[in-house]
Design an enzyme around this catalytic site. Structure first.
Site, short mmCIF file in Angstrom:
data_model
loop_
_atom_site.label_atom_id
_atom_site.label_comp_id
_atom_site.label_asym_id
_atom_site.label_seq_id
_atom_site.Cartn_x
_atom_site.Cartn_y
_atom_site.Cartn_z
CE LYS A 172 -4.28 1.60 0.45
NZ LYS A 172 -5.24 1.54 -0.66
CG ASP A 209 -6.64 -1.07 -2.22
OD1 ASP A 209 -5.49 -1.35 -2.62
OD2 ASP A 209 -7.12 0.08 -2.30
#
Ligand code: NAI
Length: 345
Positions: A172, A209
């Site tokens: 991320k 994600d």
């Protein structure tokens, strides 16, 4: 052939049920093991005030290998996780979790053959939590170059050794630019090192994600996933769900000197003591241990024995797989399946 000493950690909840099933299957595969039983987890904490007694750590260091059942960790308080401590104290830096469709138990997600390589010693599991003011808590994420480089190089070495084609680093780094940026940078450098050494494993990266969405829509696009500790923990359960549940997903924790084999599932207190826990994940973890102990023949024999059962009558399976079997009756069927496989050279 002389017996190999292996530490046996039954753990908590369904741990004693599934580890005993795995031990019996290993015996059926003619793997001579001298089991050294040691305490670990909530039971150990209640008995002696320590979820990871020193005698347990010492025994694993001496033997170099352990087969471990899950251990219970209280939520929101209580003792520190025995798993986290074990992985840190033994420097078990790599957690390898193969997630592969089990023959006969295909799901609507298609054929899945992934390997999760999870960093096992740092990240938010460093245990650095502080209430810095009433109602304000910080939880510190630790990412180091040393650990990130080590797990990245492990992932490429693993991919090369097992004939895998691609490593995908999961991160991320758009938000945690420094922490995940460092992890990604180490992954890229490990990829360059692997290519420079003549390796053919390709490399790419994906945001965590986006990975979750892509895993449930098209898991076939991934091969080896390289993740930090927390992402690896979460994505492992997601991936286990894709192949039919936690009862099917094995794992191994590897360090430079020791290795500990355990299923990815927890102690399942909701079904503990009922005799219905699925032992397959633990049995496949035992197969991984055989491979580590230099018995690839037993690894293959056990996997084939499991497949001979999962391809057959579903009634023998445990309730999580829609069957009517118990932990023991499913283990008995797998033992028969293992014995029916020709012994491999
Ligand atoms: P869990 O994995 O124990 O259970 C989640 C769900 O999956 C439950 O409904 C359970 O019945 C089911 N399940 C898990 N393994 C199964 C099996 N072999 N056969 C059939 N059904 C199975 O996760 P949960 O409930 O979040 O955690 C329970 C405890 O386990 C907690 O104390 C947690 O800290 C601990 N834990 C320990 C781990 C380890 O020792 N490596 C890993 C994950 C959790």
């Amino acid at each position: 052939m002389s017996a190999t000493q292996v530490v046996f950690l039954a753990g908590d909840g369904i741990g004693p049920e599934v580890t005993e099933a795995a031990r019996r299957v290993l015996e059926a595969a003619d793997v001579a093991i001298d089991w050294i039983e040691k305490p670990l987890g909530l039971g150990a904490f209640e008995a002696c005030g320590n979820a990871l007694p020193e005698e347990t750590v010492a025994a694993i260091k001496a033997c170099g290998v352990a087969l471990k059942g899950p251990s219970t960790t209280p939520i929101g308080g209580g003792h520190v996780s025995a798993n986290v401590r074990l992985r840190q104290e033994l420097s078990l830096f790599a957690n390898v979790r193969p997630v592969k469709t089990v023959p006969g138990l295909e799901t609507s997600h298609g054929a899945i053959d992934l390997v999760i390589v999870r960093e096992n010693t740092e990240d938010l599991y460093a245990g650095l939590e502080h209430e810095i003011a009433p109602g304000v808590v910080t939880s510190i994420k630790v990412i180091t170059e040393v650990a990130s480089r080590k797990i990245s190089e492990f992932a490429f070495d693993y991919a090369t050794r097992w004939g895998r084609s691609a490593v995908t680093a999961v991160h991320k780094a758009n938000i945690m630019k420094k922490a995940d940026g460092l992890f990604l940078d180490c992954a890229q450098r490990a990829a360059d090192r692997s290519t420079a050494a003549g390796g053919s494993v390709s490399f790419n990266d994906v945001l965590v994600d986006a990975l979750c969405m892509q895993l449930v829509t098209d898991p076939s696009r991934f091969d080896v996933l390289l993740l930090e500790n927390l992402y690896g923990d979460i994505v492992s359960d997601l991936a286990a769900g894709l192949i039919g549940g936690l009862g099917l997903a094995p794992g191994g924790n590897y360090g430079d000197d020791c290795a500990v084999f355990e299923a990815i599932h927890g102690s399942a207190p909701d079904i503990a003591g009922q005799g219905i826990a699925n032992p397959i994940a633990m049995i496949l973890s035992g197969a991984m241990m055989c491979h580590h102990l230099g018995r690839p023949d037993a690894y293959t024999r056990i996997r084939r024995g499991v497949a001979s059962v999962t391809r057959g009558d579903r009634a023998v399976l445990t309730p999580d797989l829609g069957g009517k079997g118990s932990t023991t009756s499913l283990a008995d069927a797998i033992i028969e399946g293992v014995r029916a496989q020709p012994a491999l050279a």
